[in-house]
Design a protein around this motif. Structure first.
Motif, PDB file in Angstrom:
ATOM      1  N   ASN A 148       0.807  -1.227   0.000  1.00  0.00           N
ATOM      2  CA  ASN A 148       0.000   0.000   0.000  1.00  0.00           C
ATOM      3  C   ASN A 148       0.841   1.278   0.000  1.00  0.00           C
ATOM      4  O   ASN A 148       0.444   2.287   0.590  1.00  0.00           O
ATOM      5  N   HIS A 149       1.994   1.242  -0.682  1.00  0.00           N
ATOM      6  CA  HIS A 149       2.841   2.438  -0.741  1.00  0.00           C
ATOM      7  C   HIS A 149       3.201   2.849  -2.162  1.00  0.00           C
ATOM      8  O   HIS A 149       3.408   4.037  -2.414  1.00  0.00           O
ATOM      9  N   PRO A 153      -4.061   5.079  -2.103  1.00  0.00           N
ATOM     10  CA  PRO A 153      -3.986   3.840  -1.311  1.00  0.00           C
ATOM     11  C   PRO A 153      -5.384   3.380  -0.906  1.00  0.00           C
ATOM     12  O   PRO A 153      -6.300   4.193  -0.724  1.00  0.00           O
TER      13      PRO A 153
END
Length: 395
Positions: free
Chosen positions: A246-247, A253
């Motif tokens: 999730n980066h 995100p």
């Protein structure tokens, strides 16, 4: 000038036909669903599973279509010199942009004054073909390297924050990071809507072009299937891994919600505008696996799908006009008058904000429209097979 009959890969025609059929569902929803212009169908907090799936499944269409266009561009180049193939791609790219601006925009809006020009997937394909045509003059390796950099690395632009008034900011917006931009065109009454940013789609097309050698006549089918299956599995796993981290790979995100279903919907809601790395991995991964599985398919349904897949541009243009004509009929049948043809908040004429139906009716209209286009597409496909005129390569 006569053209020789081209080499065709049936699995490409079948997959392209499938995505063309599904694509029409999204445009049918835009024209006819009651909340098409008042609610986000992908918002986990407010959507329903049926509405979410109706929109989400169509995510597979644009990436698959652009990717297959890259493969087709490679195959078409095999019977031409490098300069001839490059020039053809450039000319066809400009032709597609013209069609997007004039023919498809009018089919979408039915507005003879062109108050808004809508630039979508045909614009993205056209500009990508021009870039591909220029780069292919150098070498196949140049296309491969550039395509991989754009495909996997374009989300690095998410970490750049130039001065909003700088040239760098304008470049990033137009070519990499735009989520949809309305550009005034001379006055306050005309606009250009740029809804597909360019370079991420160019990367998809170039990667498609780069795997084109797998589809040349004589290439081992079993080996091609293994490569496609492995590549599709790898892209799907990459999507899952990066989404969990999730980066990197998506400008938005995914968020945590109260229920498992909402979390799942958020997890799968990758950015299409602009197309993120996670979006293209999520869609092209399964598409490559399906393409591998279609190699030996000979079913009746596959045959029907290939009818649309052999004439995708013809189908694409016609389906907008057919859907909008149906909209006009239902507009007047619903009691609206000529005074209500234009809604200042909707770019389409004959589509008031309060107009629309629930999903079952939308699906019925979609099925009828696709069925109605089967005959014309079959006729045009056979016409192209019998008449190898040079100008047919542009349609």
């Amino acid at each position: 000038m006569e053209l020789t009959k081209p080499y065709r890969v049936s699995s490409i025609d079948i997959l392209r036909g499938i995505v063309m059929i599904i694509m029409a569902l999204d445009h049918t929803r835009d024209f006819f669903h009651v909340t098409a212009f008042s609610a986000d169908p992908l918002n986990p907090a407010t959507t329903t599973p049926a509405l979410y799936l109706t929109r989400w499944i169509t995510h597979f269409c644009a990436p698959t279509f652009v990717f297959l266009s890259g493969i087709s561009a490679f195959l078409a180049s095999r019977k031409k010199s490098r300069n001839e193939a490059s020039l053809f791609l450039i000319k066809r790219g400009f032709w597609l942009i013209f069609v997007e601006v004039v023919v498809i925009t009018f089919g979408l809006t039915f507005n003879p004054f062109f108050n808004i020009i809508i630039l979508q997937v045909i614009w993205a394909i056209g500009t990508s073909m021009i870039i591909l045509g220029l780069l292919s003059r150098l070498s196949y390796k140049a296309v491969l390297a550039t395509g991989l950099v754009l495909f996997f690395g374009h989300n690095l632009a998410d970490y750049l924050h130039p001065d909003p008034n700088s040239g760098a900011a304008v470049f990033l917006t137009v070519f990499l990071s735009s989520r949809g931009t309305l550009v005034p065109a001379g006055d306050n009454a005309h606009f250009i809507g740029v809804f597909y940013t360019i370079l991420p789609w160019t990367g998809v097309m170039m990667v498609g072009y780069a795997i084109g050698p797998l589809f040349q006549a004589g290439f081992d089918v079993a080996k091609r299937r293994r490569i496609l299956l492995g590549s599709g599995t790898g892209l799907t796993l990459l999507f899952i891994m990066l989404r969990l981290v999730n980066h990197y790979g998506d400008p938005r995100p995914w968020k945590h919600y109260d229920t498992f279903l909402q979390n799942l919907l958020s997890f799968l809601n990758a950015s299409k505008y602009p197309p993120s790395l996670l979006y293209v991995c999520m869609t092209l991964g399964p598409a490559l696996m399906i393409l591998s599985g279609l190699e030996k398919t000979r079913s009746k349904l596959a045959s029907v799908a290939s009818v649309y897949g052999k004439v995708p541009f013809f189908y694409y243009v016609l389906h907008f006009y057919l859907l909008h004509l149906i909209l006009v009929v239902l507009f007047f049948a619903s009691g609206y008058t000529t005074r209500q043809v234009a809604d200042p908040n909707i770019p389409f004429l004959f589509r008031p904000a309060a107009f629309g139906y629930e999903l079952p009716v939308v699906y019925l209209i979609w099925a009828c429209a696709v069925a109605a286009l089967y005959g014309p597409c079959r006729w045009f496909g056979r016409y192209k097979e019998r008449n190898r005129k040079w100008w047919l390569s542009y349609l």
